[in-house]
Design an enzyme around this catalytic site. Structure first.
Site, mmCIF file in Angstrom:
data_model
loop_
_atom_site.group_PDB
_atom_site.id
_atom_site.type_symbol
_atom_site.label_atom_id
_atom_site.label_comp_id
_atom_site.label_asym_id
_atom_site.label_seq_id
_atom_site.Cartn_x
_atom_site.Cartn_y
_atom_site.Cartn_z
ATOM 1 N N TYR A 152 11.011 9.593 6.210
ATOM 2 C CA TYR A 152 10.306 8.365 5.828
ATOM 3 C C TYR A 152 9.318 7.956 6.931
ATOM 4 C CZ TYR A 152 9.865 3.261 5.156
ATOM 5 O OH TYR A 152 9.396 1.974 5.029
ATOM 6 N N ASN A 181 11.650 -4.401 9.632
ATOM 7 C CA ASN A 181 12.768 -5.043 8.908
ATOM 8 C C ASN A 181 12.424 -6.407 8.315
ATOM 9 O OD1 ASN A 181 14.676 -2.955 9.431
ATOM 10 N ND2 ASN A 181 14.876 -3.756 11.507
HETATM 11 P P1 NAD Z 1 10.075 -2.126 -2.281
HETATM 12 O O1 NAD Z 1 10.815 -0.850 -2.512
HETATM 13 O O2 NAD Z 1 10.693 -3.390 -2.761
HETATM 14 O O3 NAD Z 1 8.610 -2.019 -2.868
HETATM 15 C C1 NAD Z 1 7.936 -0.813 -3.019
HETATM 16 C C2 NAD Z 1 7.461 -0.760 -4.451
HETATM 17 O O4 NAD Z 1 6.722 0.446 -4.644
HETATM 18 C C3 NAD Z 1 8.600 -0.728 -5.466
HETATM 19 O O5 NAD Z 1 8.509 -1.827 -6.352
HETATM 20 C C4 NAD Z 1 8.413 0.586 -6.186
HETATM 21 O O6 NAD Z 1 8.727 0.538 -7.577
HETATM 22 C C5 NAD Z 1 6.939 0.854 -5.961
HETATM 23 N N1 NAD Z 1 6.647 2.265 -6.150
HETATM 24 C C6 NAD Z 1 7.316 3.323 -5.644
HETATM 25 N N2 NAD Z 1 6.794 4.465 -6.102
HETATM 26 C C7 NAD Z 1 5.765 4.122 -6.927
HETATM 27 C C8 NAD Z 1 4.854 4.864 -7.707
HETATM 28 N N3 NAD Z 1 4.924 6.196 -7.748
HETATM 29 N N4 NAD Z 1 3.932 4.201 -8.436
HETATM 30 C C9 NAD Z 1 3.893 2.833 -8.420
HETATM 31 N N5 NAD Z 1 4.726 2.075 -7.691
HETATM 32 C C10 NAD Z 1 5.668 2.715 -6.956
HETATM 33 O O7 NAD Z 1 9.808 -2.208 -0.720
HETATM 34 P P2 NAD Z 1 9.245 -3.383 0.184
HETATM 35 O O8 NAD Z 1 10.330 -3.814 1.081
HETATM 36 O O9 NAD Z 1 8.548 -4.396 -0.655
HETATM 37 O O10 NAD Z 1 8.188 -2.590 1.077
HETATM 38 C C11 NAD Z 1 6.804 -2.567 0.806
HETATM 39 C C12 NAD Z 1 6.116 -1.631 1.779
HETATM 40 O O11 NAD Z 1 6.377 -2.040 3.128
HETATM 41 C C13 NAD Z 1 6.563 -0.180 1.679
HETATM 42 O O12 NAD Z 1 5.465 0.661 1.874
HETATM 43 C C14 NAD Z 1 7.522 -0.032 2.834
HETATM 44 O O13 NAD Z 1 7.607 1.296 3.287
HETATM 45 C C15 NAD Z 1 6.901 -0.954 3.871
HETATM 46 N N6 NAD Z 1 7.882 -1.427 4.831
HETATM 47 C C16 NAD Z 1 8.849 -2.316 4.446
HETATM 48 C C17 NAD Z 1 9.781 -2.759 5.375
HETATM 49 C C18 NAD Z 1 10.847 -3.741 4.995
HETATM 50 O O14 NAD Z 1 11.630 -4.098 5.848
HETATM 51 N N7 NAD Z 1 10.929 -4.217 3.757
HETATM 52 C C19 NAD Z 1 9.741 -2.287 6.687
HETATM 53 C C20 NAD Z 1 8.765 -1.369 7.034
HETATM 54 C C21 NAD Z 1 7.830 -0.966 6.106
#
Ligand code: NAD
Length: 322
Positions: A152, A181
C-alpha cells in the site's frame, strides 16, 4: 452560476471523500462525486454522484469530461491493518490504486484541470525510520532511500512520483498530502477495514463495565491520529496555496495504542482490562512531523486528540444502538 467553482471528488463514497464533498458544498462549489459505492452512513450532498469504477478508462473519461477547477483524487483500495498488512490483498491494492491514478493523472492533464489533489499516506515512509516507538522520523525529506513496510505504501510512493512527473513534464498543478491516520464519525467502524480509533471505540462501547477488550500486539506502538475536520482544513489550505508538497497532514500528538484505549475508556467512563493478542501491527512508531506544513502553510492541526475521540465514540455508540 458562472463564477461557481467546479470540483470532482474521486472516492466521494468513502470516509474522507464524503466529508470533503460536504465541505466543498458548504464553500459554494458545484461538486461531482464518483465512487464504486455511495457513502455508507449518510446521503451524499454532491450535485451529481456517479457510481463507477475508476479502473475503467471509459468511466474516468465520462466523469472527467471537462476542465474542472479542482479534482480531488482520494479513491484507493485501502483499509486498516487487518487489510493492508496481512499480505493477502497486495496484488489488488497495488493494481487497483495504481490503475486509478494512472488513469486520473493522464486525463487531468489532458482536460487541463485547474488543480489536482492527491492523497498519499504516511505509510510510504521507510520502515527503518519507524522502529523506535519514541522517535519515529516522518520528515517529508526522509522518504528516500525508500522502504515502505507495505505494498500500500509503495503504491502511494509510486503515485506521488507519477503526479510529480506530470507536473514536471506537462505543468499539471498537483498538490500532494501524506495523511496520517484520519478518523472521525462516519468512518468504517466494523468489518475488518476499520482503523485503531474506530475499533477501540467500538470495543469499549460494546464491553460490559469491568470486562476486557482485545488489542493486537502489546499496545506500546505509537501513532498520531487526526480528526477529519482538521484533515479537510489542511487539504483546503494546501489546495489554495502555491505549495506542491508532498506535505504531512497529521497530528503530532503521539500516543501509544494503550494510551488511546485508556483515553477512550475515560470518555466512556468504563474501567476495562486490555487483553493483548497477536495481530498485524505495522511499524513500531509513527508521528506526523509538522515543521514543513507550518513553514509552507503557516498552519498545522492543533485540536487535542481527546476532542475527536469523544465525538467519534459518541457516533459509534449510536451506531451500535441503532
Ligand atoms: P475509504 O476507503 O473510505 O475511501 C476510498 C474510496 O475509494 C472508497 O469509497 C472506495 O469505494 C473508493 N474506490 C476504491 N476503488 C475504486 C474504484 N476502482 N473506482 C471508484 N472508487 C473506488 O478511505 P478514506 O479513509 O476515505 O481514504 C481516502 C484516501 O486517503 C485514500 O486514498 C487513502 O489511501 C488516503 N489515506 C487515508 C488515511 C486515513 O487514515 N483514512 C490515511 C492515509 C491516506
Amino acid at each position: 452560476m458562472e463564477n461557481t467553482k467546479k470540483a470532482l471528488v474521486c472516492g466521494a463514497g468513502g470516509f474522507i471523500g464524503s466529508h470533503l464533498v460536504k465541505r466543498l458544498k458548504n464553500e459554494g462549489y458545484w461538486v461531482r462525486g464518483v465512487d464504486l459505492k455511495k457513502p455508507d452512513f449518510s446521503e451524499s450532498v454532491a450535485d451529481e454522484f456517479v457510481i463507477g469504477d475508476l479502473r475503467e478508462q471509459s468511466v474516468c473519461r465520462s466523469v472527467l469530461d471537462q476542465p474542472f477547477d479542482e479534482v480531488y483524487q482520494l479513491a484507493a483500495d485501502m483499509g486498516g491493518a487487518g487489510y493492508i498488512f496481512t499480505g493477502e490483498h497486495d496484488a489488488d491494492v497495488m493494481h487497483n490504486s495504481a490503475t486509478i491514478n494512472l488513469n486520473i493523472a493522464d486525463l487531468a492533464q489532458k482536460q487541463k484541470v485547474g488543480k489536482i489533489f492527491y492523497s498519499s499516506s504516511a505509510c510510504m515512509y521507510p520502515a527503518y525510520n519507524q522502529e523506535d516507538p519514541n522517535n519515529p522520523n516522518c520528515r517529508e525529506d526522509s522518504a528516500y532511500p525508500a522502504n515502505p513496510d507495505s505494498e500500500y505504501g509503495w503504491e502511494k510512493l509510486f503515485s506521488e512520483r507519477l503526479y510529480l512527473s506530470y507536473l514536471r513534464n506537462y505543468g499539471l498543478q498537483v498538490r500532494i498530502a501524506r495523511f496520517h491516520n484520519i478518523f472521525g464519525p462516519e468512518g468504517t467502524w466494523q468489518g475488518g477495514k476499520e482503523k485503531a480509533p474506530a475499533a477501540i471505540c467500538r470495543k469499549v462501547a460494546q464491553a460490559q463495565e469491568g470486562g476486557e477488550i482485545e488489542m493486537w500486539g502489546d499496545g506500546e506502538q505509537t501513532r498520531s491520529f487526526l480528526y477529519i475536520d482538521e484533515c479537510l482544513e489542511g487539504v483546503r489550505r494546501l489546495m489554495q496555496s502555491d505549495f506542491t508538497g508532498p506535505v504531512n497532514i497529521g497530528s503530532d500528538e503521539m500516543v501509544t495504542i494503550n494510551q488511546l484505549a485508556q483515553m477512550t475508556m475515560g470518555i466512556a467512563n468504563k474501567k476495562l482490562s486490555i487483553k493483548h493478542i497477536p495481530g498485524p501491527l505495522g511499524v513500531r512508531g509513527r508521528n506526523s512531523d509538522n515543521k514543513l506544513i507550518k513553514e509552507k502553510l503557516n498552519w498545522a492541526p492543533n485540536t487535542p486528540l481527546t476532542d475527536g475521540i469523544k465525538k467519534t465514540y459518541e457516533w459509534i455508540e449510536k451506531q451500535i444502538n441503532l
